[in-house]
Motif scaffolding. Structure first.
Motif, PDB file in Angstrom:
ATOM      1  N   ARG A 187      31.879  59.128   8.949  1.00 18.61           N
ATOM      2  CA  ARG A 187      31.464  58.896  10.586  1.00 18.61           C
ATOM      3  C   ARG A 187      30.223  58.768  10.958  1.00 18.61           C
ATOM      4  O   ARG A 187      30.016  57.561  11.887  1.00 18.61           O
ATOM      5  N   ALA A 188      29.663  59.979  11.013  1.00 13.52           N
ATOM      6  CA  ALA A 188      28.475  60.207  11.306  1.00 13.52           C
ATOM      7  C   ALA A 188      27.550  58.406  10.802  1.00 13.52           C
ATOM      8  O   ALA A 188      26.462  58.137  11.595  1.00 13.52           O
ATOM      9  N   LYS A 189      27.664  58.127  10.054  1.00 13.58           N
ATOM     10  CA  LYS A 189      27.131  56.690   9.369  1.00 13.58           C
ATOM     11  C   LYS A 189      27.641  55.960   9.355  1.00 13.58           C
ATOM     12  O   LYS A 189      26.999  54.730   8.500  1.00 13.58           O
ATOM     13  N   GLY A 190      28.480  55.778  10.546  1.00 12.87           N
ATOM     14  CA  GLY A 190      28.813  54.656  11.404  1.00 12.87           C
ATOM     15  C   GLY A 190      30.131  53.859   9.987  1.00 12.87           C
ATOM     16  O   GLY A 190      30.952  53.025  10.245  1.00 12.87           O
ATOM     17  N   ALA A 191      31.382  54.426   8.971  1.00 11.34           N
ATOM     18  CA  ALA A 191      31.842  53.949   8.549  1.00 11.34           C
ATOM     19  C   ALA A 191      33.100  54.411   9.076  1.00 11.34           C
ATOM     20  O   ALA A 191      33.371  55.281   9.282  1.00 11.34           O
ATOM     21  N   ALA A 192      33.842  53.662   8.782  1.00 13.06           N
ATOM     22  CA  ALA A 192      35.534  53.715   9.047  1.00 13.06           C
ATOM     23  C   ALA A 192      36.151  54.385   8.304  1.00 13.06           C
ATOM     24  O   ALA A 192      36.650  53.759   7.355  1.00 13.06           O
TER      25      ALA A 192
END
Lengths: 141, 141
Positions: free
Chosen positions: B96-101
């Motif tokens: 999540r911190a890396k932007g993945a859903a």
């Protein structure tokens, strides 16, 4: 007959972008250099996991067999699964005897690991494009 | 972060037919029994290879998440790739911190191996549906 799951082939429009994904997002720590397999129309790059590999493949040249796949799947996606076999010609003849269609002429070609490979038609493999590769001898990868 | 390639998930309209394919055509010698995961809407059956597994999955119930996939791919096909991670909550928060859903609520669920799993959206994974599962402790499979 089938032995190890040697790798999962993942098509991508950009190996560089996929390397960033596997390295920076998924945190893979061993990723090889990109190299070309012109006769197969692909660029290749291996993501090494402790027990198997992801084979990133990107179109090479205008006649690349990946072009149609990427038109249908612009972001990329799972393209094939590769199982090791002890002897590629025995495996090919066995597949044919059991009614499975081999792609191309059926003559094994040298794949990304430097050993002979064939591809079995997905229509006979439950919708999965199956690559069979002869198990690399000691010293190969 | 990612460790072993735990399995490749292969969707099928019939696990029985796929077992015949992997056993009788491809010659796999270790195939488990079919079992249901009702809360995930799938029947599951593992084909055991020396280093990894093929997870055959068939729709269970009318709300199965596999129904759409099989409408697009009636013969079945490669559905997801599962990588092991040391800690599922750390992995989820990192993704999540890396932007993945993360699919669903993001709360890990117990998967076919009896350990918690999450699924990461293919749009953020190069078109590949990625399952992350906590590495089974000694004694699990």
């Amino acid at each position: 007959m089938i032995g190890k799951l040697n790798h999962v082939g993942v098509a991508t429009p950009s190996i560089e972008d996929s390397v960033r994904l596997y390295r920076d997002v998924l945190g893979a720590t061993s990723i090889g250099e990109k190299f070309a397999l012109p006769e197969q129309g692909v660029w290749v790059c291996f993501v090494n996991l402790p027990n198997s590999q992801i084979e990133l493949i990107e179109p090479y040249g205008d006649a690349s067999p990946l072009k149609g796949f990427l038109e249908k799947n612009p972001k990329g996606g799972q393209h094939h699964v590769c199982f090791e076999v002890a002897d590629i010609l025995v495996a090919r003849d066995d597949m044919r005897a059991k009614g499975a269609a081999i792609l191309g002429t059926g003559e094994p070609r040298i794949g990304a690991h430097g050993v002979p490979v064939i591809f079995v038609h997905p229509k006979d493999m439950g919708g999965v494009l199956v690559e069979l590769m002869e198990t690399p001898k000691e010293g190969h990868h």
